[in-house]
Design an enzyme around this catalytic site. Structure first.
Site, PDB file in Angstrom:
ATOM      1  N   LYS A   1     -14.303  50.451  79.347  1.00 45.40           N
ATOM      2  CA  LYS A   1     -15.380  51.266  79.909  1.00 45.40           C
ATOM      3  C   LYS A   1     -15.229  51.363  81.432  1.00 45.40           C
ATOM      4  O   LYS A   1     -14.451  50.617  82.038  1.00 45.40           O
ATOM      5  CB  LYS A   1     -16.728  50.641  79.525  1.00 45.40           C
ATOM      6  CG  LYS A   1     -16.955  50.615  77.997  1.00 45.40           C
ATOM      7  CD  LYS A   1     -18.332  50.079  77.634  1.00 45.40           C
ATOM      8  CE  LYS A   1     -18.535  50.081  76.130  1.00 45.40           C
ATOM      9  NZ  LYS A   1     -19.918  49.671  75.749  1.00 45.40           N
TER      10      LYS A   1
ATOM     11  N   TYR B   1     -20.845  58.263  70.720  1.00 47.26           N
ATOM     12  CA  TYR B   1     -21.991  57.409  70.407  1.00 47.26           C
ATOM     13  C   TYR B   1     -23.072  58.160  69.636  1.00 47.26           C
ATOM     14  O   TYR B   1     -24.251  57.822  69.743  1.00 47.26           O
ATOM     15  CB  TYR B   1     -22.577  56.827  71.697  1.00 47.26           C
ATOM     16  CG  TYR B   1     -21.789  55.648  72.272  1.00 47.26           C
ATOM     17  CD1 TYR B   1     -21.547  54.508  71.519  1.00 47.26           C
ATOM     18  CD2 TYR B   1     -21.316  55.680  73.575  1.00 47.26           C
ATOM     19  CE1 TYR B   1     -20.848  53.429  72.045  1.00 47.26           C
ATOM     20  CE2 TYR B   1     -20.607  54.603  74.119  1.00 47.26           C
ATOM     21  CZ  TYR B   1     -20.384  53.478  73.343  1.00 47.26           C
ATOM     22  OH  TYR B   1     -19.697  52.402  73.869  1.00 47.26           O
TER      23      TYR B   1
ATOM     24  N   PHE C   1     -32.143  54.251  75.060  1.00 46.88           N
ATOM     25  CA  PHE C   1     -31.157  54.019  76.115  1.00 46.88           C
ATOM     26  C   PHE C   1     -29.992  55.010  76.096  1.00 46.88           C
ATOM     27  O   PHE C   1     -29.122  54.951  76.958  1.00 46.88           O
ATOM     28  CB  PHE C   1     -30.622  52.592  76.032  1.00 46.88           C
ATOM     29  CG  PHE C   1     -29.924  52.247  74.727  1.00 46.88           C
ATOM     30  CD1 PHE C   1     -28.600  52.589  74.513  1.00 46.88           C
ATOM     31  CD2 PHE C   1     -30.616  51.587  73.706  1.00 46.88           C
ATOM     32  CE1 PHE C   1     -27.961  52.280  73.307  1.00 46.88           C
ATOM     33  CE2 PHE C   1     -29.978  51.268  72.502  1.00 46.88           C
ATOM     34  CZ  PHE C   1     -28.650  51.624  72.302  1.00 46.88           C
TER      35      PHE C   1
ATOM     36  N   ARG D   1     -13.133  43.098  67.235  1.00 44.77           N
ATOM     37  CA  ARG D   1     -14.543  42.810  67.497  1.00 44.77           C
ATOM     38  C   ARG D   1     -14.725  41.344  67.923  1.00 44.77           C
ATOM     39  O   ARG D   1     -15.564  41.039  68.763  1.00 44.77           O
ATOM     40  CB  ARG D   1     -15.407  43.106  66.263  1.00 44.77           C
ATOM     41  CG  ARG D   1     -15.484  44.579  65.882  1.00 44.77           C
ATOM     42  CD  ARG D   1     -16.357  45.397  66.801  1.00 44.77           C
ATOM     43  NE  ARG D   1     -17.773  45.186  66.601  1.00 44.77           N
ATOM     44  CZ  ARG D   1     -18.731  45.940  67.148  1.00 44.77           C
ATOM     45  NH1 ARG D   1     -18.407  46.966  67.931  1.00 44.77           N
ATOM     46  NH2 ARG D   1     -20.001  45.675  66.948  1.00 44.77           N
TER      47      ARG D   1
ATOM     48  N   THR E   1     -22.314  42.247  71.672  1.00 42.60           N
ATOM     49  CA  THR E   1     -22.776  43.313  72.556  1.00 42.60           C
ATOM     50  C   THR E   1     -23.601  42.783  73.722  1.00 42.60           C
ATOM     51  O   THR E   1     -23.481  43.224  74.859  1.00 42.60           O
ATOM     52  CB  THR E   1     -23.699  44.285  71.767  1.00 42.60           C
ATOM     53  OG1 THR E   1     -23.096  44.573  70.520  1.00 42.60           O
ATOM     54  CG2 THR E   1     -23.939  45.556  72.549  1.00 42.60           C
TER      55      THR E   1
ATOM     56  N   ARG F   1     -15.996  40.127  76.631  1.00 41.35           N
ATOM     57  CA  ARG F   1     -17.329  40.304  77.222  1.00 41.35           C
ATOM     58  C   ARG F   1     -17.890  38.970  77.735  1.00 41.35           C
ATOM     59  O   ARG F   1     -18.532  38.915  78.778  1.00 41.35           O
ATOM     60  CB  ARG F   1     -18.275  40.922  76.200  1.00 41.35           C
ATOM     61  CG  ARG F   1     -17.993  42.403  75.958  1.00 41.35           C
ATOM     62  CD  ARG F   1     -18.707  42.879  74.718  1.00 41.35           C
ATOM     63  NE  ARG F   1     -18.644  44.327  74.534  1.00 41.35           N
ATOM     64  CZ  ARG F   1     -19.065  44.939  73.448  1.00 41.35           C
ATOM     65  NH1 ARG F   1     -19.571  44.255  72.439  1.00 41.35           N
ATOM     66  NH2 ARG F   1     -18.977  46.262  73.360  1.00 41.35           N
TER      67      ARG F   1
ATOM     68  N   ASN G   1     -20.816  46.380  79.543  1.00 34.83           N
ATOM     69  CA  ASN G   1     -20.133  45.287  78.858  1.00 34.83           C
ATOM     70  C   ASN G   1     -18.622  45.526  78.707  1.00 34.83           C
ATOM     71  O   ASN G   1     -18.014  45.100  77.743  1.00 34.83           O
ATOM     72  CB  ASN G   1     -20.803  44.981  77.519  1.00 34.83           C
ATOM     73  CG  ASN G   1     -20.953  46.224  76.659  1.00 34.83           C
ATOM     74  OD1 ASN G   1     -20.404  47.275  76.964  1.00 34.83           O
ATOM     75  ND2 ASN G   1     -21.687  46.114  75.590  1.00 34.83           N
TER      76      ASN G   1
ATOM     77  N   HIS H   1     -15.367  48.838  74.670  1.00 34.73           N
ATOM     78  CA  HIS H   1     -15.853  49.294  73.367  1.00 34.73           C
ATOM     79  C   HIS H   1     -14.824  48.990  72.293  1.00 34.73           C
ATOM     80  O   HIS H   1     -13.628  49.086  72.538  1.00 34.73           O
ATOM     81  CB  HIS H   1     -16.097  50.810  73.371  1.00 34.73           C
ATOM     82  CG  HIS H   1     -16.140  51.398  71.986  1.00 34.73           C
ATOM     83  ND1 HIS H   1     -17.255  51.343  71.195  1.00 34.73           N
ATOM     84  CD2 HIS H   1     -15.184  51.998  71.237  1.00 34.73           C
ATOM     85  CE1 HIS H   1     -16.979  51.896  70.018  1.00 34.73           C
ATOM     86  NE2 HIS H   1     -15.733  52.314  70.016  1.00 34.73           N
TER      87      HIS H   1
ATOM     88  N   GLU I   1     -13.324  57.777  65.547  1.00 37.15           N
ATOM     89  CA  GLU I   1     -13.150  57.666  66.999  1.00 37.15           C
ATOM     90  C   GLU I   1     -11.710  57.970  67.425  1.00 37.15           C
ATOM     91  O   GLU I   1     -11.491  58.621  68.452  1.00 37.15           O
ATOM     92  CB  GLU I   1     -13.585  56.260  67.453  1.00 37.15           C
ATOM     93  CG  GLU I   1     -15.094  56.069  67.319  1.00 37.15           C
ATOM     94  CD  GLU I   1     -15.536  54.604  67.392  1.00 37.15           C
ATOM     95  OE1 GLU I   1     -14.697  53.731  67.688  1.00 37.15           O
ATOM     96  OE2 GLU I   1     -16.733  54.345  67.149  1.00 37.15           O
TER      97      GLU I   1
HETATM   98  P1  ATP Z   1     -19.649  49.433  71.605  1.00 36.17           P
HETATM   99  O1  ATP Z   1     -19.973  50.452  70.539  1.00 36.17           O
HETATM  100  O2  ATP Z   1     -19.699  50.002  73.002  1.00 36.17           O
HETATM  101  O3  ATP Z   1     -18.390  48.691  71.308  1.00 36.17           O
HETATM  102  P2  ATP Z   1     -21.345  47.574  70.302  1.00 36.17           P
HETATM  103  O4  ATP Z   1     -20.771  48.137  69.055  1.00 36.17           O
HETATM  104  O5  ATP Z   1     -21.181  46.116  70.540  1.00 36.17           O
HETATM  105  O6  ATP Z   1     -20.775  48.312  71.579  1.00 36.17           O
HETATM  106  P3  ATP Z   1     -23.619  49.277  69.922  1.00 36.17           P
HETATM  107  O7  ATP Z   1     -24.862  48.878  69.213  1.00 36.17           O
HETATM  108  O8  ATP Z   1     -22.657  50.190  69.232  1.00 36.17           O
HETATM  109  O9  ATP Z   1     -22.894  47.924  70.377  1.00 36.17           O
HETATM  110  O10 ATP Z   1     -24.051  49.902  71.319  1.00 36.17           O
HETATM  111  C1  ATP Z   1     -23.146  50.670  72.049  1.00 36.17           C
HETATM  112  C2  ATP Z   1     -23.344  50.396  73.510  1.00 36.17           C
HETATM  113  O11 ATP Z   1     -24.627  50.854  73.911  1.00 36.17           O
HETATM  114  C3  ATP Z   1     -23.333  48.926  73.885  1.00 36.17           C
HETATM  115  O12 ATP Z   1     -22.055  48.402  74.085  1.00 36.17           O
HETATM  116  C4  ATP Z   1     -24.107  48.948  75.169  1.00 36.17           C
HETATM  117  O13 ATP Z   1     -23.259  49.395  76.238  1.00 36.17           O
HETATM  118  C5  ATP Z   1     -25.149  49.993  74.901  1.00 36.17           C
HETATM  119  N1  ATP Z   1     -26.386  49.429  74.373  1.00 36.17           N
HETATM  120  C6  ATP Z   1     -26.600  48.957  73.118  1.00 36.17           C
HETATM  121  N2  ATP Z   1     -27.849  48.528  72.953  1.00 36.17           N
HETATM  122  C7  ATP Z   1     -28.470  48.727  74.153  1.00 36.17           C
HETATM  123  C8  ATP Z   1     -29.796  48.503  74.661  1.00 36.17           C
HETATM  124  N3  ATP Z   1     -30.754  47.992  73.897  1.00 36.17           N
HETATM  125  N4  ATP Z   1     -30.039  48.829  75.941  1.00 36.17           N
HETATM  126  C9  ATP Z   1     -29.083  49.370  76.717  1.00 36.17           C
HETATM  127  N5  ATP Z   1     -27.833  49.627  76.322  1.00 36.17           N
HETATM  128  C10 ATP Z   1     -27.526  49.304  75.057  1.00 36.17           C
HETATM  129 MG    MG Z   2     -20.683  50.174  68.613  1.00 36.40          MG
END
Ligand code: ATP
Ligand code: MG
Length: 143
Positions: A9, A49, A57, A85, A91, A102, A118, A121, A132
């Site tokens: 990111k 996303y 958010f 993962r 996350t 992370r 974080n 991705h 993706e």
């Molecule tokens: P990613 O898809 O980026 O790998 P992830 O799968 O661990 O992350 P997701 O639930 O898919 O988590 O959320 C995608 C991204 O959205 C997170 O990595 C974070 O950057 C952001 N995000 C998720 N939840 C929140 C929240 N409650 N508030 C702010 N940002 C959030």
């Molecule tokens: Mg995700």
């Protein structure tokens, strides 16, 4: 063999973590099959996303991802999705353990960015990995 989509990111690129992150995937034994360095456009991240589009958010997430260049990659290997993962860590900042990407490189959690920044991705399933990879790479960009 299984493939997963990984993207460093904008904060990861900005903090010069690209080399360190790639090294971790190489050390683990996964194989790099595609990589690029691009400044992603808003509509790409909205698609990327899409599952989160109804979350509060979401606009912040899209804005964050557009802030600077990113490094989309495809890594291949046995259980590549799940293994990646694990390499990434959770996350949320309180939950991601030391030893994970992370866990070692990010501490989020302030009023403006509850858990946004974080570093990286990773696809959460084989199906989302396929989606993706197709979104970010053309067929001939993946070796
Ligand atoms: P990613 O898809 O980026 O790998 P992830 O799968 O661990 O992350 P997701 O639930 O898919 O988590 O959320 C995608 C991204 O959205 C997170 O990595 C974070 O950057 C952001 N995000 C998720 N939840 C929140 C929240 N409650 N508030 C702010 N940002 C959030
Ligand atoms: Mg995700």
């Amino acid at each position: 063999r299984e493939r997963t989509f990984i993207m460093i990111k904008p904060d990861g690129v900005h903090r010069a973590l690209v080399g360190k992150i790639i090294k971790r995937f190489e050390n683990k034994g996964l194989k790099l099959v595609a990589l690029k360095f691009i400044w992603g456009k808003e509509d790409m991240f909205k698609k990327h996303y899409a599952d989160l589009s109804n979350r509060k958010f979401f606009p912040h997430l899209v804005k964050y991802m557009c802030r600077g260049p990113v490094v989309p990659m495809v890594w291949e290997g046995l259980h590549a999705v799940e293994i990646s993962r694990v390499l990434l860590g959770q996350t949320c900042s309180e939950e991601c353990e030391p030893g994970t990407i992370r866990g070692d490189f990010s501490i989020q959690g302030n009023r403006n960015h509850p858990m946004g920044r974080n570093v990286i991705h990773g696809s959460d399933s084989v199906e989302s990995a396929k989606r993706e990879i197709d979104l970010w790479f053309t067929k001939d960009e993946v070796v």
